[in-house]
Scaffold this motif. Structure first.
Motif: not given
Length: 825
Positions: A198, A375, A398, A400
């Motif tokens: 993360s 995610t 990305d 998440n």
């Protein structure tokens, strides 16, 4: 009619042109074959390399084979392996002929068995295991299967020296050489070279959201790796390499059921069609968990709570999943993955740990108390090759969704207990009247990244080989849409907490560049690298870090030696820094606002001796290390501080023995600390908390018959020392700190300071955790294309506990089993 004639004419011309091209490439291949047979090996290799991209599919396998043979003749084992690998990718069913040299036949056999492999993780360029600059563990698809491991945590613990399982009551976790945190955030985990950690917490839990069935191999760098990968690669790098379509070559599926509500399903599809390669994977896992009774005396706050059942190994109402796909066409590659995990904490949050009834608590978006991560990752990359240059550019995105839903207490909370949860004082008065107190934190992070990597070969002759790897990265991170709620009476929430929602958001930007030199002179290799990282934090403060690595490698046919130094860092996670700001704002404690979190650092010196094929099928490695970690971040009462420092040394051994019907892998680790500080009260502990001084793992597999395979895993951990917080003392300490920071009377400040120092010496309690020996067994039976399997974890139902940072002794799983059936078409 004229158009039809023209079309027929054009098709005929194209066909004749293609045939002429094929005929020309056949002549080139025949010339290279003749040069090789006549001893002009280097001339044959140069001719093939010059035209390798032009060979049609029917000649490509032969060209890769001949290039591998040429490089073997020139004693260039690394390049020979690369070309043999490309040959097997074109034709997975290739079998050496009786005319092929024995070394080539053995190389092909080893590649198929996973004994020899080329990796790219260690130096950002292809190299075999003997040449990597730091100790590296390679875990193949076959090794994963015969270990009986259910998730990535177990695979790493079974095969990687120095890695040990810890339980911090907040999801699946693992330590590397004694360094760990509440969640797994010290090891960089990648999927095909892309970061899975993360961007706001640095967390990447090695749980069931990282499926094993899709993996071709796992490459593990043991030690600091910031010289290539920057922040997060503090203690190790784990690169998960997925199968390509040509590796799957069809369709495979597996379903399994077990006790404690275990259900799992895996599916893989893939194919290569000319220059197009695609692979698709999917995995589901669910478990209700094992209920284990914990008496009142073994909880974190006996004066406040009662004993009861805890859920061990539970994974929420929603199953964990891992779905994804890769697509390659010529030089273009694309990847998409989506993962989800909902891990149930056995106890209530951290220091107050005690049993709770999860079914009493309300749901948020279908989620009950747990640590939950969802995610999504998308990336597109393009690469170009030439004789001396390789370049790869990547764009990634990305998104998440992170949830931390914690139960604080099943019972009513008096105001004096409020130090463990940040909330306004009037809310504390309200909660004193109600049981079932909880905290829900949810936020979304987004990251847009750009990456350019490459390497250039500047010399390649009989005595010298040299290359330079380089790269640059830029990322733009944003954390928004934060939700924060405090609840009471199991179901009710207070929505007036506008401060966390507004203050929790933020944006950060980072840039990095690295350069690495690799030069080989006969048997000696110099590998040196340097990386620069720049980060602009959300508060406009900047972080600038240089991360060096230097390694010397000496190669001999049957052994090798490596000496390396490396430094790594990991910046304080975004949410930890934000939480300190929130505590200062909400609780009006002046001291917390002055605590600026700094990056964590690790310096490491390692010396490695490796032996290759001393006896046929036997490979050995002995590694010794010295680590100095400082500025490690821990939770102290309610805030995060840089207060940890480790100095440790250790010895790691790995041995692998492989024959056609038998496989054995053993790894042992001995480590000892010379200095350990976790809190200011800990001047010098005798051992690293929750880490055994000695541990050993053995994986054995035996092909009893053509269809039946038996395997077992044995694990031993020596005695450990666990620590936990004495809440009665901490409560007094917190009250004294609050008064200290809010008084201006010098006399009172001096008295409170002395009291704080005295209480600090007694806020931590230490307990011994007995040594343990565990045994796992399994069996596989294959009928036609169907495979039946049985796996039993903790065969003798050993009862034991494990702990981690900021919690107590947590009961671990007893005997678990799973029966599965799979098919490959």
């Amino acid at each position: 009619m004229s158009r039809r004639l023209l079309l027929i004419f054009l098709c005929t011309v194209c066909l004749l042109s293609a045939q002429a091209q094929n005929s020309n490439m056949r002549q080139i291949y025949d010339q290279a074959e003749s040069d090789y047979q006549d001893g002009r090996v280097e001339q044959a290799a140069n001719l093939l390399e010059e035209h390798i991209k032009s060979f049609p599919s029917n000649l490509r396998v032969s060209a890769f084979r001949l290039l591998s043979l040429c490089n073997l003749s020139m004693e260039n084992d690394s390049m020979a392996e690369q070309y043999a690998t490309l040959m097997l990718r074109e034709d997975p069913y290739y079998n050496p002929s009786i005319q092929d040299p024995p070394r080539f036949s053995e190389l092909v056999s080893n590649l198929r068995m996973g004994l020899t492999a080329t990796i790219t993780t260690a130096s950002a360029q292809s190299e075999d295991l003997r040449e990597v600059p730091v100790p590296t563990t390679l875990i193949t698809e076959e090794m994963i299967r015969i270990s009986g491991a259910r998730n990535l945590q177990e695979v790493l613990a079974f095969y990687v020296p120095g890695m040990s399982i810890v339980d911090c009551n907040e999801g699946v976790n693992i330590a590397m050489r004694g360094i760990y945190s509440n969640n797994q955030e010290k090891i960089l985990i990648m999927l095909n070279g892309h970061r899975l950690n993360s961007y706001s917490t640095n967390i990447a839990a090695p749980d069931f959201s990282m499926s094993l069935d899709k993996l071709k191999q796992i490459e593990v760098l043991r030690g600091p790796a910031s010289s290539i990968y920057g922040g997060v690669a503090l203690t190790a790098v784990v690169n998960l390499i997925t199968k390509q379509g040509i590796d799957i070559d069809g369709f495979s599926a597996r379903v399994g059921v077990g006790d404690y509500g275990q259900l799992r399903a895996d599916i893989n599809m893939g194919k290569r069609l000319f220059d197009l390669d695609f692979a698709i994977w999917g995995s589901l896992y669910k478990a209700d968990g094992q209920r284990i009774y914990v008496p009142k005396e073994e909880t974190g706050y006996p004066t406040m709570t009662q004993g009861g059942d805890v859920i061990v190994g539970g994974f929420g109402n929603k199953p964990s999943y891992d779905f994804g796909a890769t697509l390659s066409w010529n030089n273009l590659q694309m990847m998409y993955s989506s993962r989800f995990s909902e891990a149930i904490s056995p106890f209530t949050a951290s220091y107050t740990y005690h049993p709770y009834n999860i079914e009493k608590y309300r749901t948020f978006n279908g989620i009950r108390p747990s640590t939950t991560n969802q995610t999504h990752h998308t990336e597109v990359s393009y690469q170009i090759h030439s004789d001396h240059l390789y370049l790869r550019g990547t764009v990634s995105y990305d998104n998440n969704d992170l949830t931390r839903y914690q139960v604080f207490s099943e019972n009513q909370i008096q105001l004096s207990d409020s130090f463990a949860i940040p909330y306004e004082s009037n809310l504390g008065l309200l909660m004193a009247d109600y049981p079932g107190v909880f905290r829900y934190v949810n936020g979304q992070e987004k990251n847009l990244g750009f990456q350019l990597k490459g390497d250039v070969k500047y010399i390649n002759n009989a005595t010298h080989k040299g290359s330079v790897a380089f790269g640059a990265e830029y990322s733009h991170f944003k954390f928004d849409d934060m939700r924060y709620a405090i609840g009471y009476n199991y179901m009710m929430t207070v929505d007036s907490l506008h401060i966390p929602k507004d203050m929790g958001k933020g944006t950060e930007k980072s840039f990095s560049t690295f350069l690495q030199l690799k030069h080989q002179w006969k048997s000696l290799i110099l590998n040196a690298g340097l990386r620069f990282d720049y980060r602009k934090r959300y508060d406009d403060k900047s972080i600038k870090e240089f991360s060096p690595r230097l390694s010397l490698i000496y190669l001999r046919p049957k052994w090798n030696a490596k000496l390396s130094y490396s430094k790594s860092f990991i910046d304080a996670p975004f949410l930890y820094r934000k939480l300190n700001d929130l505590l200062s704002e909400m609780m009006q404690i002046k001291g917390i606002a002055d605590l600026e979190l700094s990056p964590e650092y690790l310096h490491s010196v390692q010396f490695t001796l490796g032996g290759t094929e001393w006896i046929k099928g036997l490979n050995l490695e002995l590694n010794t290390f010295f680590n100095h970690a400082k500025n490690l971040i821990y939770v102290k009462t309610i805030d995060y501080q840089n207060m940890g420092e480790y100095k440790s040394m250790g010895l790691e051994f790995t041995g692998t023995y492989r024959q056609k019907r038998f496989f054995a892998n053993i790894n042992t680790t001995w480590q000892k600390s010379s200095h350990v500080t976790i809190f200011e009260a800990d001047k010098n502990l005798s051992s690293i908390p929750n880490i055994p001084d000695f541990m050993a793992n053995t994986v054995l597999a035996w092909n009893v018959t053509k269809n039946l395979k038996l395997f077992t895993h044995l694990m031993f951990y020596s005695k450990q020392t666990a620590y936990r917080v004495n809440l009665d003392v901490v409560r007094e300490l917190y009250d004294a700190m609050a008064k200290y920071y809010n008084t201006t009377d010098p006399v009172e400040m001096q008295q409170l300071g002395e009291l704080i120092q005295e209480l600090s010496d007694y806020q931590i309690k230490y307990e011994d955790v007995p040594s343990r020996f565990l045994c796992d067994v399994g069996a596989e039976y294959t009928i036609w294309k169907v495979q039946l399997a049985l796996n039993v974890r903790n065969l003798f139902n050993k009862k034991y506990v494990q702990s981690g940072q900021g919690t107590g002794l947590i009961p671990q799983r007893g005997r678990w089993f799973m029966i599965s059936a799979g098919i490959k078409l």
